[in-house]
Design a protein around this motif. Structure first.
Motif, PDB file in Angstrom:
ATOM      1  N   LEU A 267       0.831  -1.207   0.000  1.00  0.00           N
ATOM      2  CA  LEU A 267       0.000   0.000   0.000  1.00  0.00           C
ATOM      3  C   LEU A 267       0.870   1.263   0.000  1.00  0.00           C
ATOM      4  O   LEU A 267       0.561   2.241  -0.695  1.00  0.00           O
ATOM      5  CB  LEU A 267      -0.937   0.004   1.209  1.00  0.00           C
ATOM      6  N   VAL A 268       1.953   1.237   0.766  1.00  0.00           N
ATOM      7  CA  VAL A 268       2.880   2.374   0.790  1.00  0.00           C
ATOM      8  C   VAL A 268       3.461   2.604  -0.609  1.00  0.00           C
ATOM      9  O   VAL A 268       3.566   3.740  -1.078  1.00  0.00           O
ATOM     10  CB  VAL A 268       4.010   2.144   1.814  1.00  0.00           C
ATOM     11  N   ASP A 269       3.806   1.509  -1.304  1.00  0.00           N
ATOM     12  CA  ASP A 269       4.335   1.622  -2.670  1.00  0.00           C
ATOM     13  C   ASP A 269       3.299   2.241  -3.607  1.00  0.00           C
ATOM     14  O   ASP A 269       3.624   3.074  -4.454  1.00  0.00           O
ATOM     15  CB  ASP A 269       4.739   0.239  -3.194  1.00  0.00           C
ATOM     16  N   ILE A 270       2.039   1.812  -3.462  1.00  0.00           N
ATOM     17  CA  ILE A 270       0.960   2.356  -4.304  1.00  0.00           C
ATOM     18  C   ILE A 270       0.781   3.845  -4.040  1.00  0.00           C
ATOM     19  O   ILE A 270       0.653   4.651  -4.973  1.00  0.00           O
ATOM     20  CB  ILE A 270      -0.364   1.599  -4.045  1.00  0.00           C
ATOM     21  N   GLU A 271       0.775   4.219  -2.755  1.00  0.00           N
ATOM     22  CA  GLU A 271       0.604   5.628  -2.381  1.00  0.00           C
ATOM     23  C   GLU A 271       1.702   6.496  -2.976  1.00  0.00           C
ATOM     24  O   GLU A 271       1.427   7.578  -3.516  1.00  0.00           O
ATOM     25  CB  GLU A 271       0.601   5.765  -0.853  1.00  0.00           C
ATOM     26  N   GLU A 272       2.932   6.030  -2.871  1.00  0.00           N
ATOM     27  CA  GLU A 272       4.059   6.795  -3.400  1.00  0.00           C
ATOM     28  C   GLU A 272       3.979   6.905  -4.918  1.00  0.00           C
ATOM     29  O   GLU A 272       4.236   7.961  -5.493  1.00  0.00           O
ATOM     30  CB  GLU A 272       5.385   6.134  -2.984  1.00  0.00           C
ATOM     31  N   LEU A 273       3.607   5.800  -5.570  1.00  0.00           N
ATOM     32  CA  LEU A 273       3.513   5.778  -7.037  1.00  0.00           C
ATOM     33  C   LEU A 273       2.483   6.781  -7.542  1.00  0.00           C
ATOM     34  O   LEU A 273       2.777   7.622  -8.387  1.00  0.00           O
ATOM     35  CB  LEU A 273       3.159   4.362  -7.497  1.00  0.00           C
ATOM     36  N   VAL A 274       1.251   6.693  -7.005  1.00  0.00           N
ATOM     37  CA  VAL A 274       0.177   7.554  -7.535  1.00  0.00           C
ATOM     38  C   VAL A 274       0.363   9.017  -7.131  1.00  0.00           C
ATOM     39  O   VAL A 274      -0.084   9.924  -7.837  1.00  0.00           O
ATOM     40  CB  VAL A 274      -1.224   7.048  -7.094  1.00  0.00           C
TER      41      VAL A 274
END
Length: 301
Positions: A267-274
């Protein structure tokens, strides 16, 4: 839910807006009195224009204050949408004013009237100075959000209308060209419709929760799916709460039945990506594994 905070509305200077409101109240009163004394329909219509703008500025001021209030159990988003609503109302009034000005201008073309041009000239100069100062006060803040931009546009049109009245007053005084005032009024009205429509369309898109025009859902889903653990992104929504916050919610299928701690890391990776690639600062993900539901990108709720 993950989020990155960035709140430019808190930096908007409501004090400048309040000063602009006080100035415009003074201008409006002066024009109403001057319009009756001189018999000038131009001054009275400009006073009506200014009065509507005083109301719009007051709406913007209240919305600016409301937007800074904290969230509560009854209002979980606080009043963050107050400024968008204010922008919508102001844009709608801009268009209504423009239509009224066009009707008035056509009427003046048909029945031009002789007026006391001297009083019109002096009062229009006062209005130009007052509106010009108000425009300078709000120029920087107009770049912060839609609400302040709508207030700024109202003041610019006030300024332009006052310049038109001044030009009309001078031409009436020296050349008796009474039709010029109507011509300039038509030009201002057309400008009002153009800027009002653009702001109305933008604020409507936000209020209707439409996907921001600069974002493509297919591209967002594709980028998220490129993360190794993710099989599919579906049932996706992207919308703006206001000009500072863009939200994403989606259902995500995982390749494996992962632990909650693993999901948190992804989820942290998704947040950073978007956030870094699309400017999305609030993320709400529903994790799934082997669930039998629609895997379409868009699902009608």
């Amino acid at each position: 839910m993950g989020h990155h905070h960035h709140h430019s509305s808190s930096q908007v200077r409501g004090k400048n807006l309040l000063i602009a409101i006080i100035l415009n109240i003074g201008i409006t009163l002066a024009q109403i009195i001057g319009g009756f004394l001189s018999g000038s329909l131009a001054l009275l219509s400009d006073a009506l224009h200014n009065l509507s703008d005083v109301i719009s500025l007051a709406i913007s001021y209240v919305a600016n204050k409301l937007a800074k209030r904290d969230a509560s159990l009854k209002r979980t988003f606080g009043y963050k949408r107050a400024e968008i609503i204010a922008a919508f109302v102001n844009a709608a009034t801009l268009i209504i004013i423009a239509v009224l000005l066009i009707i008035e201008a056509v009427e003046r073309f048909r029945f031009p009237q002789e007026i006391d041009s001297g009083l019109v000239i002096w009062l229009s100069i006062v209005a130009i100075l007052g509106n010009g100062f108000s425009v300078l006060l709000l120029k920087r803040d107009s770049k912060a959000n839609m609400n302040m931009r709508s207030a700024y546009l109202h003041l610019i049109t006030d300024f332009m209308a006052s310049v038109a009245v001044l030009i009309g007053g001078l031409l009436m005084k020296f050349y008796q060209f009474y039709w010029v005032d109507s011509l300039l009024t038509l030009a201002i009205a057309i400008y009002l419709i153009i800027v009002g429509y653009d702001l109305l369309r933008t604020s409507t898109r936000v209020l209707m929760l439409f996907t921001p025009t600069d974002l493509a859902l297919e591209e967002i889903a594709e980028r998220i799916t490129q993360l190794p653990a993710i099989r599919n992104v579906h049932h996706i929504h992207v919308w703006q709460l206001n000009e500072d916050e863009t939200h994403l919610e989606a259902h995500i299928d995982f390749n494996n039945d992962i632990k909650l701690s693993q999901f948190d890391a992804i989820l942290v990776d998704i947040e950073e990506l978007v956030y870094h690639e699309f400017g999305i600062n609030h993320v709400n993900i529903q994790p799934e594994f082997g669930k039998c539901d629609s895997k379409d990108l868009i699902v009608q709720d």
